[in-house]
Design an enzyme around this catalytic site. Structure first.
Site, PDB file in Angstrom:
ATOM      1  NE  ARG A   1      -3.834   0.839   2.042  1.00 35.53           N
ATOM      2  CZ  ARG A   1      -5.017   1.047   2.622  1.00 35.53           C
ATOM      3  NH1 ARG A   1      -5.134   1.884   3.635  1.00 35.53           N
ATOM      4  NH2 ARG A   1      -6.091   0.413   2.187  1.00 35.53           N
TER       5      ARG A   1
ATOM      6  CG  HIS B   1      -8.513   0.434  -2.507  1.00 34.13           C
ATOM      7  ND1 HIS B   1      -7.717  -0.621  -2.080  1.00 34.13           N
ATOM      8  CD2 HIS B   1      -9.209   0.833  -1.401  1.00 34.13           C
ATOM      9  CE1 HIS B   1      -7.928  -0.839  -0.788  1.00 34.13           C
ATOM     10  NE2 HIS B   1      -8.828   0.026  -0.361  1.00 34.13           N
TER      11      HIS B   1
ATOM     12  CD  GLN C   1     -13.020  -1.070  -0.313  1.00 35.60           C
ATOM     13  OE1 GLN C   1     -12.137  -0.889   0.505  1.00 35.60           O
ATOM     14  NE2 GLN C   1     -14.242  -1.433   0.048  1.00 35.60           N
TER      15      GLN C   1
ATOM     16  CG  ASP D   1     -13.289   6.928  -0.924  1.00 37.89           C
ATOM     17  OD1 ASP D   1     -13.180   6.898   0.325  1.00 37.89           O
ATOM     18  OD2 ASP D   1     -12.308   6.762  -1.687  1.00 37.89           O
TER      19      ASP D   1
ATOM     20  NE  ARG E   1     -11.081  -4.407   1.203  1.00 41.98           N
ATOM     21  CZ  ARG E   1     -10.105  -3.541   1.547  1.00 41.98           C
ATOM     22  NH1 ARG E   1     -10.360  -2.521   2.337  1.00 41.98           N
ATOM     23  NH2 ARG E   1      -8.882  -3.674   1.071  1.00 41.98           N
TER      24      ARG E   1
ATOM     25  CB  CYS F   1     -14.000   1.983   0.520  1.00 38.12           C
ATOM     26  SG  CYS F   1     -13.513   3.712   0.493  1.00 38.12           S
TER      27      CYS F   1
HETATM   28  N1  NVA Z   1      -9.722   7.110  -1.425  1.00 37.44           N
HETATM   29  C1  NVA Z   1      -9.350   6.734  -0.090  1.00 37.44           C
HETATM   30  C2  NVA Z   1      -9.609   5.284   0.136  1.00 37.44           C
HETATM   31  C3  NVA Z   1      -9.298   4.793   1.521  1.00 37.44           C
HETATM   32  C4  NVA Z   1      -9.585   3.345   1.709  1.00 37.44           C
HETATM   33  C5  NVA Z   1      -7.887   7.065   0.139  1.00 37.44           C
HETATM   34  O1  NVA Z   1      -7.060   6.771  -0.735  1.00 37.44           O
HETATM   35  O2  NVA Z   1      -7.561   7.637   1.184  1.00 37.44           O
HETATM   36  N1   CP Z   2     -11.202   0.548   2.887  1.00 34.19           N
HETATM   37  C1   CP Z   2      -9.911   0.475   3.269  1.00 34.19           C
HETATM   38  O1   CP Z   2      -8.999   0.199   2.468  1.00 34.19           O
HETATM   39  O2   CP Z   2      -9.714   0.704   4.586  1.00 34.19           O
HETATM   40  P1   CP Z   2      -8.295   0.877   5.308  1.00 34.19           P
HETATM   41  O3   CP Z   2      -7.698   2.167   4.800  1.00 34.19           O
HETATM   42  O4   CP Z   2      -8.616   0.919   6.761  1.00 34.19           O
HETATM   43  O5   CP Z   2      -7.422  -0.289   4.944  1.00 34.19           O
END
Ligand code: NVA
Ligand code: CP
Length: 327
Positions: A104, A131, A134, A227, A313, A268
């Site tokens: 990540r 992502h 997800q 989101d 998830r 998400c």
């Molecule tokens: N769009 C958000 C998703 C978090 C799971 C981010 O990248 O922060």
């Molecule tokens: N939805 C998601 O990816 O959550 P986290 O950022 O907590 O992993």
């Protein structure tokens, strides 16, 4: 298909994505019945997190443990990654010790490089662009609540070009959904991605709509998704301009009234729907808004399936790991 990695949905066919969703459902059922078969015994999995996480990290750790694998967590503060060692060298080192790597972080290129240089399966746990894990959980959740995915009317409203929106667009194009991105024109996804997805949709029968009209985008929707308005890695000063742009695009009882009465609400997570977070409080102090991308009313409503999504998830990430090793 790329046999081992899970870097973005564009790399997978419609059948492969559907098979991952099916396997997620099977693993979920088997776990609940207490008959899960462990297929990853003795595997060692590295979990690299250059950005924070609750769901993705826990899903990888619990999924690995359920399947008999071990995990090692690495972040940027406690490792050499990024500061003293390149991704290419890190990939070569981790590839000598681990059987699989979750990443990540920021650029999509980094997760692609890890896959190229490590020699072991690599899974994208979120980049600036995509992502993908997800979306397998999201589509499983839609299937559980609505019984189908093909032609389902799914509206994503909010920041239309973030990692989740991009991945939903690809997933919807591949699986033939009636998918709408509802966002100001300045937040439409990149033209190249739109063109790619429109091309895919011609083969799968997907209907893709990009619109800045809330009424048009949410009309008769069977599922409404949002989101956060500012994603991880974006600067703090993004908040002001995003709030100005996206305030009308909040999911609330008014916007939900354009959707079907029994439309499900997806997110998400994490979400800013009340003042019980530091960020939510800071935004309230600065801009006077208590709820951001979704009202607390919709978040807490019967239509909200966000915690089913969160649970899924686990099952979908498990399916993704299991298929990487059993292909
Ligand atoms: N769009 C958000 C998703 C978090 C799971 C981010 O990248 O922060
Ligand atoms: N939805 C998601 O990816 O959550 P986290 O950022 O907590 O992993």
């Amino acid at each position: 298909m790329n046999e081992k990695h899970f870097l973005k949905l564009l790399d997978f066919t419609e059948d492969e994505i559907n098979n991952l969703i099916k396997l997620s459902a099977k693993l979920k059922k088997d776990k609940k019945l207490g008959i899960e078969e462990k297929t990853l015994i003795g595997k060692n999995i590295a979990l690299i997190f250059e950005k924070t996480s609750t769901r993705t990290r826990c899903a990888f750790e619990v999924a690995a443990s359920d399947q008999g694998a071990n995990t090692t967590y690495l972040d940027s503060s406690g490792s050499q990654i990024g500061k003293k060692e390149s991704i290419k060298d890190t990939a070569k080192v981790l590839g000598r010790m681990f059987d699989g790597i979750q990443y990540r972080g920021y650029e999509q290129e980094k997760v692609e490089d890890l896959a190229t240089y490590s020699g072991v399966p690599v899974w994208n746990g979120l980049t600036n662009d995509f992502h993908p894990t997800q979306i397998i959980a999201d589509f499983l959740t839609i299937l559980e609540h609505k019984g189908k995915l093909k032609n389902i009317k799914l509206a994503y409203i909010g920041d239309g070009r973030n990692n989740v929106a991009n991945s939903l667009l690809v997933g919807a194009a591949k699986l033939g959904l009636d998918f709408r991105i509802v966002t100001p024109i300045s937040l439409f996804p990149k033209k190249e991605l739109i063109d790619t997805c429109l091309k895919i949709s011609k083969e799968t029968g997907a209907k893709l709509t990009l619109t800045d009209s809330i009424e048009k985008g949410l009309k008769d929707a069977e599922a409404v998704y949002t989101d956060v308005w500012v994603s991880m890695g974006e600067t703090k000063d993004t908040w002001k301009k995003r709030i100005d742009l996206l305030k009308p695009y909040q999911v609330n009882s008014k916007s939900m009234s354009y959707a079907k009465k029994d439309a499900i609400f997806l997110h998400c997570l994490p979400s800013f729907h009340d003042l019980e977070t530091d960020v939510g409080n800071n935004i309230f102090q600065e801009f006077g808004i208590k709820e951001l991308e979704v009202s607390d009313e919709v978040f807490q409503s019967e239509n909200s399936v966000v915690f089913d999504q969160a649970e899924n998830r686990l099952h979908s990430i498990k399916a993704i790991m299991v298929s990487s090793f059993n292909n």
